[in-house]
Design a protein around this motif. Structure first.
Motif, PDB file in Angstrom:
ATOM      1  N   LYS A 138       0.847  -1.188   0.000  1.00 14.34           N
ATOM      2  CA  LYS A 138       0.000   0.000   0.000  1.00 14.34           C
ATOM      3  C   LYS A 138       0.888   1.245   0.000  1.00 14.34           C
ATOM      4  CE  LYS A 138      -3.845   2.049   2.413  1.00 14.34           C
ATOM      5  NZ  LYS A 138      -4.624   2.144   3.612  1.00 14.34           N
ATOM      6  N   GLU A 139       0.572   2.179  -0.897  1.00 21.21           N
ATOM      7  CA  GLU A 139       1.422   3.354  -1.076  1.00 21.21           C
ATOM      8  C   GLU A 139       1.145   4.405  -0.004  1.00 21.21           C
ATOM      9  OE1 GLU A 139       1.746   4.312  -5.250  1.00 21.21           O
ATOM     10  OE2 GLU A 139       1.995   6.405  -4.697  1.00 21.21           O
ATOM     11  N   VAL A 140       2.213   4.859   0.656  1.00 18.49           N
ATOM     12  CA  VAL A 140       2.093   5.896   1.682  1.00 18.49           C
ATOM     13  C   VAL A 140       3.192   6.929   1.431  1.00 18.49           C
ATOM     14  CG1 VAL A 140       2.303   6.371   4.152  1.00 18.49           C
ATOM     15  CG2 VAL A 140       1.166   4.284   3.407  1.00 18.49           C
ATOM     16  N   ILE A 141       2.818   8.197   1.414  1.00 22.42           N
ATOM     17  CA  ILE A 141       3.807   9.255   1.158  1.00 22.42           C
ATOM     18  C   ILE A 141       4.054  10.011   2.463  1.00 22.42           C
ATOM     19  CG2 ILE A 141       4.286  11.346  -0.158  1.00 22.42           C
ATOM     20  CD1 ILE A 141       2.191  10.188  -2.225  1.00 22.42           C
ATOM     21  N   ILE A 142       5.325  10.072   2.878  1.00 20.85           N
ATOM     22  CA  ILE A 142       5.627  10.786   4.124  1.00 20.85           C
ATOM     23  C   ILE A 142       6.842  11.696   3.915  1.00 20.85           C
ATOM     24  CG2 ILE A 142       4.707   8.945   5.618  1.00 20.85           C
ATOM     25  CD1 ILE A 142       7.580   8.149   6.213  1.00 20.85           C
ATOM     26  N   GLN A 172      10.579  12.148   8.699  1.00 19.02           N
ATOM     27  CA  GLN A 172       9.955  11.131   9.553  1.00 19.02           C
ATOM     28  C   GLN A 172      10.697   9.792   9.474  1.00 19.02           C
ATOM     29  OE1 GLN A 172       5.864  12.581   7.918  1.00 19.02           O
ATOM     30  NE2 GLN A 172       5.456  11.084   9.514  1.00 19.02           N
ATOM     31  N   PRO A 227      -0.029  14.199  -5.559  1.00 18.71           N
ATOM     32  CA  PRO A 227       0.426  14.345  -4.177  1.00 18.71           C
ATOM     33  C   PRO A 227       1.819  14.975  -4.090  1.00 18.71           C
ATOM     34  CG  PRO A 227       0.420  12.025  -4.817  1.00 18.71           C
ATOM     35  CD  PRO A 227      -0.222  12.784  -5.926  1.00 18.71           C
ATOM     36  N   ASP A 259      -7.718   9.190   0.096  1.00 23.76           N
ATOM     37  CA  ASP A 259      -6.914   8.265   0.899  1.00 23.76           C
ATOM     38  C   ASP A 259      -6.066   9.096   1.859  1.00 23.76           C
ATOM     39  OD1 ASP A 259      -5.022   6.528   1.900  1.00 23.76           O
ATOM     40  OD2 ASP A 259      -4.841   5.384   0.034  1.00 23.76           O
ATOM     41  N   ASN A 295      -3.663   8.389   3.573  1.00 20.58           N
ATOM     42  CA  ASN A 295      -2.233   8.079   3.507  1.00 20.58           C
ATOM     43  C   ASN A 295      -1.554   8.641   2.274  1.00 20.58           C
ATOM     44  OD1 ASN A 295      -1.534   6.614   5.886  1.00 20.58           O
ATOM     45  ND2 ASN A 295      -2.856   4.959   5.154  1.00 20.58           N
ATOM     46  N   MET A 296      -2.336   9.149   1.317  1.00 17.52           N
ATOM     47  CA  MET A 296      -1.733   9.619   0.072  1.00 17.52           C
ATOM     48  C   MET A 296      -2.139  11.027  -0.334  1.00 17.52           C
ATOM     49  SD  MET A 296      -1.818   6.486  -2.562  1.00 17.52           S
ATOM     50  CE  MET A 296      -1.186   7.595  -3.798  1.00 17.52           C
ATOM     51  N   ILE A 338      -0.784  14.347   7.630  1.00 15.66           N
ATOM     52  CA  ILE A 338       0.377  14.018   6.777  1.00 15.66           C
ATOM     53  C   ILE A 338       1.560  13.588   7.652  1.00 15.66           C
ATOM     54  CG2 ILE A 338       2.089  15.032   5.210  1.00 15.66           C
ATOM     55  CD1 ILE A 338      -0.287  16.634   3.977  1.00 15.66           C
TER      56      ILE A 338
END
Lengths: 81, 349
Positions: A25-29, A33, B232, B292, B294-295, B316
């Protein structure tokens, strides 16, 4: 024991794109962090507090295995030529 | 006389029912896969696919819808999931003659699935070198970058991204993948011919690509980029668009115009069409249907009830979120407001 793992797919534009779990699952941070000096392709373990801890053994193992598959493809290229 | 009429009738009927692009000399289609790249090049009966978007993007469905059962050449520009993910489905479902990849190792499961799919196929695998070219009828695919195999390279995955120049008579197009400025300058220093009427901006139009020297050297009349409508990453970046504007170059993106279809002639002339109809299933997978947490970008998060800019920043910074219920960890979001968020129905659950 059941901690989740993530892999850094991409570092770009000041952010890291992580692929989390088996489904990736794609998560952008934000890069801030993550631990310092992480690179694309590094595997990370997520602890119960949501912190990312480098998992160098997994990274090394994955790199070795996938490099092996690419070597196999390269050898196949020769036999097909 | 009667035979001539029948023959003419058959030709007219064929022209009406045949898929778009058959009579066009060369067609370059930037498929709208949201935040990712996928470019299909068609000439006569030949099909070349450059990247395939994310794993969730059914480029294979698009090929099926357009009756394309065979890919003569597949180019995976580099190993990031938004470029190779969708190629897995194509390799599993279509006949692919040859796959070009730079050879660099990546450790994601998505990349491993891509390599496994090549191993399971009958495709020939090749790591191309700058200066090599591949001919399909009168179309030529020239390799501009990298200089050779990246099998032993462990730097950033964009550095050795494959860049191709498509040549058909006097018409040319450069497809950049995610090449960044350093790579652009390296190509210029190598002395290869990069001139083209059409240029795909590198790295989705990021400010890390599109060096003014590169743009001047390619000297395109038309530029396109591939990115989600509300990227994003903020693609395309305004600095890159400003460079194009300064040079008076027309530009369009899949995020703003949908699918972009460029039809080139061998005398160098070309036309551009765009289509907003999404590739089946892609929009559903790209957050247009839901946000989403998370995105989503900051502005997108603020569309959620009770989420202003400050809370959007907290979301975020708090990624990844396992479930929506975890939002109650944010100050001011209790069970009632969480229910409001769920009831609003725009957030992915």
């Amino acid at each position: 024991m059941n901690n989740q793992y993530a892999v850094i797919d991409k570092i770009s534009d000041g952010a890291a794109t992580l692929l989390v779990g088996e489904e990736e699952k794609e998560v952008i941070i934000g890069l801030d962090q993550l631990p310092a000096d992480v690179k694309e392709g590094d595997w990370l373990e997520m602890d119960e507090n949501g912190n990312f801890i480098p998992a160098p053994d997994i990274t090394r193992e994955r790199r070795r295995d996938i490099r092996g598959k690419l070597d196999k493809l390269r050898n196949r290229k020769i036999s097909n030529d | 006389m009667r035979k001539n009429k029948i023959f003419a009738g058959i030709i007219i009927v064929l022209a009406l029912i045949w898929p778009q692009g058959l009579f066009a000399e060369i067609t370059i289609t930037a498929i709208d896969v949201g935040q990712g790249d996928a470019v299909l090049v068609s000439h006569e009966s030949y099909a070349v696919l450059i990247d395939g978007g994310r794993p969730t993007n059914p480029v294979a469905d698009y090929l099926k819808d357009n009756c394309i059962s065979r890919i003569h050449l597949m180019v995976a520009t580099h190993a990031h999931a938004d470029h190779v993910g969708g190629l897995v489905g194509v390799l599993n479902r279509k006949d692919v003659d040859k796959v070009l990849y730079n050879g660099q190792t990546h450790t994601t499961l998505t990349f491993e699935r891509f390599i496994d799919a090549i191993l399971d196929s009958d495709a020939v695998y090749q790591e191309p070198e700058r200066g090599e070219s591949f001919e399909f009828g009168e179309m030529e695919i020239q390799i501009l970058h990298p200089e050779g195999s990246a099998a032993d390279y462990d730097g950033h995955l964009h550095d050795k991204n494959i860049v191709v120049r498509i040549v058909y008579g006097d018409f040319a197009a450069v497809i950049s993948g995610d090449i960044e400025r350093e790579g652009e300058l390296e190509m210029l220093a190598s002395g290869v011919d990069v001139s083209a009427q059409v240029l795909e901006l590198g790295h989705h139009g990021s400010r890390t690509s599109g060096h003014p020297k590169w743009i001047r050297a390619v000297n395109p009349e038309f530029v396109f980029w591939q990115a989600a409508e509300d990227s994003p990453y903020g693609h395309p970046h305004r600095e890159t668009l400003a460079t194009l504007n300064r040079y008076g170059i027309e530009a369009k993106g899949t995020g703003t115009h949908g699918m972009i279809i460029i039809t080139g002639q061998n005398d160098g002339n070309f036309s551009i069409n765009t289509s907003r109809s999404p590739v089946s299933g892609t929009r559903r997978s790209l957050r247009e249907a839901c946000i989403d947490i998370n995105m989503a970008s900051l502005s997108e998060l603020t569309e959620i009830v009770h989420i202003g800019e400050a809370r959007a920043k907290v979301i975020i910074e708090g990624r990844p979120w396992e479930s929506l219920n975890e939002l109650t960890r944010i100050r001011g979001i209790g069970a009632g407001r969480l229910q409001d968020i769920i009831d609003q129905g725009i957030v992915c659950e």
